[in-house]
Design a protein around this motif. Structure first.
Motif, PDB file in Angstrom:
ATOM      1  N   LYS A 289       5.569  -3.746  -3.808  1.00 35.04           N
ATOM      2  CA  LYS A 289       5.971  -3.701  -5.219  1.00 35.04           C
ATOM      3  C   LYS A 289       5.594  -2.362  -5.828  1.00 35.04           C
ATOM      4  CE  LYS A 289       5.497  -8.644  -5.659  1.00 35.04           C
ATOM      5  NZ  LYS A 289       4.497  -9.683  -5.787  1.00 35.04           N
ATOM      6  N   MET A 290       4.394  -1.866  -5.441  1.00 30.58           N
ATOM      7  CA  MET A 290       3.969  -0.553  -5.921  1.00 30.58           C
ATOM      8  C   MET A 290       2.741  -0.114  -5.136  1.00 30.58           C
ATOM      9  SD  MET A 290       2.046  -1.107  -9.553  1.00 30.58           S
ATOM     10  CE  MET A 290       0.632  -2.171  -9.700  1.00 30.58           C
ATOM     11  N   GLY A 291       2.493   1.172  -5.190  1.00 23.25           N
ATOM     12  CA  GLY A 291       1.277   1.756  -4.637  1.00 23.25           C
ATOM     13  C   GLY A 291       0.676   2.659  -5.694  1.00 23.25           C
ATOM     14  N   VAL A 292      -0.644   2.679  -5.786  1.00 27.00           N
ATOM     15  CA  VAL A 292      -1.314   3.534  -6.769  1.00 27.00           C
ATOM     16  C   VAL A 292      -2.461   4.286  -6.104  1.00 27.00           C
ATOM     17  CG1 VAL A 292      -0.715   2.088  -8.760  1.00 27.00           C
ATOM     18  CG2 VAL A 292      -2.850   1.663  -7.544  1.00 27.00           C
ATOM     19  N   ASN A 293      -2.737   5.471  -6.612  1.00 28.67           N
ATOM     20  CA  ASN A 293      -3.910   6.219  -6.162  1.00 28.67           C
ATOM     21  C   ASN A 293      -5.152   5.470  -6.629  1.00 28.67           C
ATOM     22  OD1 ASN A 293      -2.637   8.426  -4.935  1.00 28.67           O
ATOM     23  ND2 ASN A 293      -2.283   9.377  -6.928  1.00 28.67           N
ATOM     24  N   TYR A 294      -6.139   5.377  -5.758  1.00 25.47           N
ATOM     25  CA  TYR A 294      -7.375   4.682  -6.091  1.00 25.47           C
ATOM     26  C   TYR A 294      -8.555   5.650  -6.149  1.00 25.47           C
ATOM     27  CZ  TYR A 294     -10.935   0.999  -5.962  1.00 25.47           C
ATOM     28  OH  TYR A 294     -11.994   0.178  -6.246  1.00 25.47           O
ATOM     29  N   GLY A 295      -8.451   6.752  -5.412  1.00 23.22           N
ATOM     30  CA  GLY A 295      -9.527   7.728  -5.441  1.00 23.22           C
ATOM     31  C   GLY A 295      -9.614   8.496  -4.149  1.00 23.22           C
TER      32      GLY A 295
ATOM     33  N   ALA B 242      -7.105  24.221   5.248  1.00 24.53           N
ATOM     34  CA  ALA B 242      -7.359  24.512   3.837  1.00 24.53           C
ATOM     35  C   ALA B 242      -8.284  23.467   3.238  1.00 24.53           C
ATOM     36  CB  ALA B 242      -6.050  24.536   3.055  1.00 24.53           C
ATOM     37  N   MET B 243      -8.073  22.206   3.633  1.00 22.99           N
ATOM     38  CA  MET B 243      -8.789  21.122   2.989  1.00 22.99           C
ATOM     39  C   MET B 243      -8.855  19.921   3.920  1.00 22.99           C
ATOM     40  SD  MET B 243      -7.653  19.054  -0.454  1.00 22.99           S
ATOM     41  CE  MET B 243      -6.616  17.903   0.425  1.00 22.99           C
ATOM     42  N   ILE B 244      -9.942  19.185   3.806  1.00 18.72           N
ATOM     43  CA  ILE B 244     -10.064  17.884   4.452  1.00 18.72           C
ATOM     44  C   ILE B 244     -10.534  16.916   3.380  1.00 18.72           C
ATOM     45  CG2 ILE B 244     -11.270  16.502   6.194  1.00 18.72           C
ATOM     46  CD1 ILE B 244     -11.554  19.054   7.859  1.00 18.72           C
ATOM     47  N   ALA B 245      -9.886  15.756   3.303  1.00 14.92           N
ATOM     48  CA  ALA B 245     -10.248  14.767   2.286  1.00 14.92           C
ATOM     49  C   ALA B 245      -9.906  13.374   2.788  1.00 14.92           C
ATOM     50  CB  ALA B 245      -9.495  15.042   0.988  1.00 14.92           C
ATOM     51  N   GLU B 246     -10.526  12.386   2.179  1.00 12.01           N
ATOM     52  CA  GLU B 246     -10.104  11.010   2.370  1.00 12.01           C
ATOM     53  C   GLU B 246      -9.396  10.582   1.098  1.00 12.01           C
ATOM     54  OE1 GLU B 246     -13.306   8.407   3.506  1.00 12.01           O
ATOM     55  OE2 GLU B 246     -13.683   9.541   5.342  1.00 12.01           O
ATOM     56  N   TRP B 247      -8.217  10.022   1.263  1.00 10.87           N
ATOM     57  CA  TRP B 247      -7.357   9.620   0.147  1.00 10.87           C
ATOM     58  C   TRP B 247      -7.208   8.108   0.212  1.00 10.87           C
ATOM     59  CZ3 TRP B 247      -1.455  11.046   0.033  1.00 10.87           C
ATOM     60  CH2 TRP B 247      -0.907  10.664  -1.172  1.00 10.87           C
ATOM     61  N   ILE B 248      -7.554   7.432  -0.868  1.00 12.29           N
ATOM     62  CA  ILE B 248      -7.518   5.970  -0.929  1.00 12.29           C
ATOM     63  C   ILE B 248      -6.391   5.531  -1.854  1.00 12.29           C
ATOM     64  CG2 ILE B 248      -8.842   3.872  -1.403  1.00 12.29           C
ATOM     65  CD1 ILE B 248     -11.373   5.707  -1.232  1.00 12.29           C
ATOM     66  N   SER B 249      -5.589   4.593  -1.372  1.00 13.19           N
ATOM     67  CA  SER B 249      -4.485   4.027  -2.156  1.00 13.19           C
ATOM     68  C   SER B 249      -4.601   2.512  -2.174  1.00 13.19           C
ATOM     69  CB  SER B 249      -3.136   4.400  -1.533  1.00 13.19           C
ATOM     70  OG  SER B 249      -2.982   5.780  -1.417  1.00 13.19           O
ATOM     71  N   GLN B 250      -4.101   1.926  -3.237  1.00 10.99           N
ATOM     72  CA  GLN B 250      -3.957   0.471  -3.321  1.00 10.99           C
ATOM     73  C   GLN B 250      -2.474   0.155  -3.180  1.00 10.99           C
ATOM     74  OE1 GLN B 250      -6.555  -1.957  -4.043  1.00 10.99           O
ATOM     75  NE2 GLN B 250      -7.927  -0.248  -3.603  1.00 10.99           N
TER      76      GLN B 250
ATOM     77  N   MET C  34      -1.132  16.350  -2.225  1.00 15.85           N
ATOM     78  CA  MET C  34      -1.149  15.214  -1.292  1.00 15.85           C
ATOM     79  C   MET C  34       0.095  14.337  -1.414  1.00 15.85           C
ATOM     80  SD  MET C  34      -5.113  14.011  -0.836  1.00 15.85           S
ATOM     81  CE  MET C  34      -5.373  13.592  -2.537  1.00 15.85           C
ATOM     82  N   PRO C  35       0.532  13.937  -2.623  1.00 19.97           N
ATOM     83  CA  PRO C  35       1.737  13.105  -2.696  1.00 19.97           C
ATOM     84  C   PRO C  35       2.988  13.823  -2.175  1.00 19.97           C
ATOM     85  CG  PRO C  35       0.494  12.964  -4.734  1.00 19.97           C
ATOM     86  CD  PRO C  35      -0.118  14.081  -3.931  1.00 19.97           C
TER      87      PRO C  35
ATOM     88  N   GLY D 232      -2.390 -10.099  -1.496  1.00 18.28           N
ATOM     89  CA  GLY D 232      -1.310  -9.209  -1.933  1.00 18.28           C
ATOM     90  C   GLY D 232      -1.737  -7.810  -2.315  1.00 18.28           C
ATOM     91  N   GLN D 233      -3.012  -7.488  -2.183  1.00 20.51           N
ATOM     92  CA  GLN D 233      -3.512  -6.152  -2.533  1.00 20.51           C
ATOM     93  C   GLN D 233      -4.252  -5.568  -1.334  1.00 20.51           C
ATOM     94  OE1 GLN D 233      -5.871  -5.927  -6.100  1.00 20.51           O
ATOM     95  NE2 GLN D 233      -6.519  -3.842  -5.677  1.00 20.51           N
ATOM     96  N   TRP D 234      -3.711  -4.485  -0.812  1.00 10.79           N
ATOM     97  CA  TRP D 234      -4.248  -3.838   0.386  1.00 10.79           C
ATOM     98  C   TRP D 234      -4.787  -2.472   0.013  1.00 10.79           C
ATOM     99  CZ3 TRP D 234      -3.903  -6.031   5.372  1.00 10.79           C
ATOM    100  CH2 TRP D 234      -3.266  -7.282   5.398  1.00 10.79           C
TER     101      TRP D 234
END
Length: 152
Positions: A85-91, A141-149, A68-69, A122-124
């Protein structure tokens, strides 16, 4: 790359972005097998895998998920949010592996923005529905929901 505000990003709910194609090579599959310890023959033994309904080796489902990334970094006409400032994987949600990715096939990501909401100042939170398509195949191949902060 176009830079937009968080408010403009929130207005993009329902829009879709598509990545360039990425080849899933046998070398990539072998390295993933080494990294995870999953050396099942359908992934790493071309001769034995030829005898299966797949007709050859296939990528691990979790390899497809882990791309995904990479697919996100190859989006055609990407947008950038100003002040990040940054983004992180949340789940993730609802991950389904629908069609195996055969070694040597090319895949691409289709990202549909389904949520972009401020959770605290400041957090979306951004949720994308990701469909991984296989070139020349009818089913993904795949279907998913990807959550980021996203922190601004």
């Amino acid at each position: 790359m176009t830079t937009i505000s968080v408010q403009e990003m929130a207005g993009r709910i329902g829009t879709e972005s598509v990545s360039d194609w990425v080849e899933v090579s046998q070398e990539m599959i072998n390295k993933f097998a080494d990294a995870t310890g999953d050396h099942q023959f359908i992934h790493v033994n071309p001769e034995m895998a030829k005898l299966t309904p797949f007709g050859g080796t296939v990528a691990h489902g979790f390899l497809t998920l882990s791309l995904m990334p990479l697919l996100s970094s190859k989006i055609i006409d990407p947008v950038s949010i100003e002040g990040v400032k940054m983004g992180v994987n949340y789940g993730g949600n609802k991950v389904r592996f629908l069609t195996p990715v055969r070694s040597g096939k090319r895949i691409r990501g289709r990202f549909k923005l389904i949520e972009f909401a401020e959770k605290r100042p400041g957090q979306w939170q951004q949720t994308n529905e990701l469909t991984v398509e296989i070139e020349g195949e009818n089913k993904p191949a795949m279907i998913a929901e990807w959550i980021s902060q996203i922190f601004v």
